[in-house]
Design an enzyme around this catalytic site. Structure first.
Site, PDB file in Angstrom:
ATOM      1  N   GLU A  44      49.648  65.223 -47.903  1.00 56.86           N
ATOM      2  CA  GLU A  44      50.529  65.561 -48.708  1.00 56.86           C
ATOM      3  C   GLU A  44      51.961  65.196 -48.029  1.00 56.86           C
ATOM      4  OE1 GLU A  44      51.126  68.654 -51.400  1.00 56.86           O
ATOM      5  OE2 GLU A  44      49.069  68.009 -52.395  1.00 56.86           O
ATOM      6  N   GLU A  80      42.085  67.911 -53.234  1.00 55.98           N
ATOM      7  CA  GLU A  80      42.436  69.308 -53.601  1.00 55.98           C
ATOM      8  C   GLU A  80      42.466  69.206 -55.287  1.00 55.98           C
ATOM      9  OE1 GLU A  80      46.109  70.932 -51.770  1.00 55.98           O
ATOM     10  OE2 GLU A  80      45.400  70.169 -49.928  1.00 55.98           O
TER      11      GLU A  80
HETATM   12  C1  FCB Z   1      48.918  71.448 -52.156  1.00 57.40           C
HETATM   13  C2  FCB Z   1      49.113  71.914 -50.702  1.00 57.40           C
HETATM   14  C3  FCB Z   1      47.934  73.102 -50.366  1.00 57.40           C
HETATM   15  C4  FCB Z   1      48.178  74.215 -51.184  1.00 57.40           C
HETATM   16  C5  FCB Z   1      48.019  73.879 -52.685  1.00 57.40           C
HETATM   17  C6  FCB Z   1      47.945  74.844 -53.682  1.00 57.40           C
HETATM   18  O1  FCB Z   1      50.181  70.834 -52.318  1.00 57.40           O
HETATM   19  O2  FCB Z   1      48.320  70.735 -49.987  1.00 57.40           O
HETATM   20  O3  FCB Z   1      48.229  73.464 -48.804  1.00 57.40           O
HETATM   21  O4  FCB Z   1      49.358  74.694 -50.801  1.00 57.40           O
HETATM   22  O5  FCB Z   1      49.274  72.613 -52.920  1.00 57.40           O
END
Ligand code: FCB
Length: 450
Positions: free
Chosen positions: A163, A355
Site C-alpha cells: 500500500e 488483505e
Molecule cells: C491496511 C494495512 C494493514 C492494516 C489494514 C487494516 O491498509 O495494509 O496494515 O492496517 O489496513
C-alpha cells in the site's frame, strides 16, 4: 466450478503491528517507533513496543495457524531489525529471527509470502531524507539483497511493497501515519517515483539472486469501485473513476500499476500533475516495468459509481444505515468481484488478494469463547464475490485474511480488532475466535461451502 485446487488460503500480518521487541537484539529504530512517541499521534498513546510479542511467541502463533489449517502466511519484515541503520551493517540476530520463523512455518506446512516493506522504515534513512532521497531505491535494493541471500532457498513468494498510497498519503501528506510529515505535492510525486523504482530494483534483485524460481507481486490499496448497475455506461464510468486521474492525488492504482504493467504513467495523471510530475530519467520504466507474477491487492471498502448524462463517473451515496465496521468502513463485498475483474482486464495479471478483513467488537464471552458472527458473515460475503469472479474466468491466485490476530492498528493503536485470533494485550493470551474455526472449515472444503 469453484475455487481452483491450488487456491492459496492464507492469513496476513505485518512486522510492526505484531512483533514488539522494539529494541531487542540490536534492532534499529523504525519511523513507527518515532511516531508512537509523538504526543497525540496514536490513540490513547499506544505503541508497538510489545504489540503481540510475536517476536517471542512466534512458535505458539505458528502452531495456531497450523490449527486453523492455513496454507500460507503473508508476513512482513522489519527492515531496521535486519539492518539497523537501513544500509550497511547487518544485524545477524535480527535476520536470524526471520530465518527461524521461516523454518518454523515450513515445518508446519505453511508457505511464507514475504512482504519486504510494510511501512516499517528505518529511522536513520528517514534522517537522510527517506523516500525523497534519490538513493532510496538503491537502499531498498541493498536490503532486498540481504534478505534474498538469506531466505530465498526456502521462500519463493515475495511482495515488494504494501500500500504505497497509505504510507505516502497518511505519512507524508496528512501526517497521521509515520513519519508524520506534510509535504507539498511535487515532493509526493517524487516519492512515488522513488517507490516505484525501489519496487523495480527489488524485482531485479530477487530475480537475479533467488535460489529458486521466485513469484513476485506489488500490493497497492484496493482503490477500486463498484458500478451501480451492469449497464455498460455505469461500468465504463467505473473504469474511468478507477483509472483516470483528474485530481492531484496519487491514490488511484493506475498511477502505480500502469508504470509496472504498461511501462508508463497514465496520460491523465501526467496532465493533471503538469507542473508537479516526477522527474523521469531514461531507463526508469525499464527498471519499473519488469514482469511480475501477481497483481496483489488489499480489499476493504469501495465506492459505488454511476454514469451521469455525459458518461462521467459520480459517486452514489450509500443509503442510510448501510453497514459499517467498527472502523467506520462501509461493507462493500462486490468490490472483490468488480475490483478483480477490472484490474484483471486492464493488466492481465493474476490477482492475489493480500488483505481483506474487518474490525469488529470482539470480546471473550462468559463461555470463554469469542463469538464474531459479523466477521464470518463479512468474510463469507467477500469470498462469494471472489468465487463469482473466478467463475467468470478471472484468475485469482489466493486470498489472505487480514489479520491472523488482533494487533497494533497504526494510528488507532489497539482500538480496532481485526484478528481471527483474539489477543489479550495484558496477558498476551490468544483465543481462536469463532471466525477462525469457520475459516478452518472453508479451507478444509476448499471453499465449497462458500
Ligand atoms: C491496511 C494495512 C494493514 C492494516 C489494514 C487494516 O491498509 O495494509 O496494515 O492496517 O489496513
Amino acid at each position: 466450478m469453484g475455487f481452483p485446487e491450488d487456491f492459496i488460503w492464507g492469513v496476513a500480518s505485518s512486522s510492526y503491528q505484531i512483533e514488539g521487541a522494539w529494541n531487542s537484539d540490536g534492532k534499529g529504530l523504525s519511523v513507527w517507533d518515532m511516531m508512537c512517541r509523538k504526543q497525540g499521534a496514536v490513540w490513547n498513546g499506544h505503541t508497538g513496543n510489545i504489540a503481540c510479542d510475536h517476536y517471542h511467541k512466534y512458535k505458539e502463533d505458528i502452531a495456531l495457524m497450523k490449527k486453523i489449517g492455513v496454507k500460507a502466511y503473508r508476513l512482513s519484515l522489519s527492515w531496521p531489525r535486519i539492518i539497523p541503520d537501513g544500509i550497511g551493517t547487518v544485524n545477524d540476530k535480527g535476520l536470524d529471527f526471520y530465518n527461524k520463523l521461516i523454518d518454523e512455518l515450513l515445518n508446519a506446512g505453511i508457505e511464507p509470502f514475504i512482504t519486504l516493506f510494510h511501512w516499517d522504515y528505518p529511522f536513520e534513512l528517514y534522517c537522510l531524507g527517506g523516500w525523497l532521497n534519490n538513493d532510496s531505491p538503491d537502499w531498498f535494493a541493498e536490503y532486498t539483497k540481504v534478505v534474498v541471500d538469506k531466505l530465498s532457498d526456502r521462500v519463493k513468494n515475495w511482495i515488494t511493497i504494501n500500500e504505497p498510497q497509505s504510507f505516502i498519503i497518511e505519512g507524508h501528506i496528512n501526517g497521521t501515519h509515520a513519519p508524520g510529515v506534510k509535504l507539498p505535492f511535487n515532493q509526493i510525486t517524487h516519492i512515488s517515483h522513488n517507490v516505484l523504482l525501489s519496487h523495480g530494483k527489488a524485482v531485479k534483485i530477487i530475480r537475479e539472486n533467488s535460489k529458486q524460481k521466485a513469484k513476485i507481486g506489488f500490493a497497492p490499496t484496493g482503490e477500486v469501485a463498484i458500478p451501480a448497475t451492469n449497464k455498460k455506461s455505469d461500468i465504463d464510468a467505473c473504469k474511468k473513476f478507477m483509472f483516470e486521474i483528474n485530481d492531484k492525488s496519487i491514490k488511484q492504482n493506475s498511477w502505480w500499476l500502469d508504470p509496472i504493467y504498461l511501462g508508463k504513467y497514465p496520460e491523465s495523471g501526467l496532465k493533471t500533475f503538469e507542473y508537479e510530475k516526477p522527474r523521469i530519467k531514461d531507463g526508469d520504466f525499464d527498471i519499473i516495468s519488469q514482469p511480475i507474477d501477481y497483481c496483489a491487492i488489499n480489499y476493504y471498502f469501495a465506492p459505488v459509481i454511476k454514469a451521469d448524462n455525459n458518461g462521467e463517473p459520480v459517486i452514489v451515496p450509500f443509503e442510510i444505515g448501510h453497514t459499517k465496521t467498527t472502523f467506520g468502513w462501509y461493507i462493500t463485498p462486490e468490490m472483490a468481484y468488480w475490483g478483480s475483474k477490472l484490474l484483471y482486464e486492464r493488466y492481465k495479471s493474476p490477482i492475489l488478494i493480500t488483505e481483506n478483513g474487518m474490525a469488529n467488537i470482539d470480546m471473550i464471552s462468559l463461555d470463554g469463547k469469542v463469538h464474531d458472527p459479523q466477521r464470518i458473515d463479512f468474510t463469507h460475503r467477500y469470498l462469494k464475490e471472489v468465487k463469482k469472479a473466478i467463475e467468470d474466468k478471472i484468475k485469482i491466485a489466493g486470498y489472505f485474511h487480514w489479520s491472523i490476530m488482533d494487533n497494533f492498528e497504526w494510528a488507532q493503536g489497539f482500538k480496532q480488532r481485526f484478528g481471527l485470533i483474539y489477543v489479550d494485550f495484558n496477558t498476551q493470551q490468544r483465543t481462536l475466535k469463532d471466525s477462525a474455526y469457520w475459516y478452518k472449515k472453508v479451507i478444509e472444503k476448499n471453499g465449497e461451502n462458500i
